[in-house]
Design an enzyme around this catalytic site. Structure first.
Site, PDB file in Angstrom:
ATOM      1  CB  CYS A  28      31.147  45.691  -0.880  1.00 28.48           C
ATOM      2  SG  CYS A  28      31.040  44.334   0.482  1.00 28.48           S
ATOM      3  CB  CYS A  31      34.231  44.652   0.230  1.00 22.73           C
ATOM      4  SG  CYS A  31      33.189  43.265  -0.109  1.00 22.73           S
TER       5      CYS A  31
END
Length: 71
Positions: A28, A31
């Site tokens: 991600c 993230c």
């Protein structure tokens, strides 16, 4: 250093006073972008708040329990 928790540890970790859990995945991009901020917060609030991370790919049952559908 921030603690990465798994499904078995999750309940005991969130029972503490103030808690922030960063649900993330290695793949991600956002993230990864927020990771350094979460790490900084864990150092800044050490002893005041319990800050941890959980990999949603390795621990899919906990995010499902809390209605987390995307990261």
């Amino acid at each position: 250093m921030i603690k990465v928790v798994n499904s078995n540890e999750f309940k005991s970790e969130i029972e503490k006073d103030i808690v922030l859990v960063d649900f993330f995945a290695e793949w991600c991009g956002p993230c990864k972008a927020i990771g350094p901020l979460v790490e900084q917060l864990s150092k800044e609030y050490e002893g005041k708040a319990n800050i941890g991370k959980m990999d949603v790919d390795a621990n899919s049952n906990v995010p499902m329990q809390y209605g987390i559908r995307s990261i």
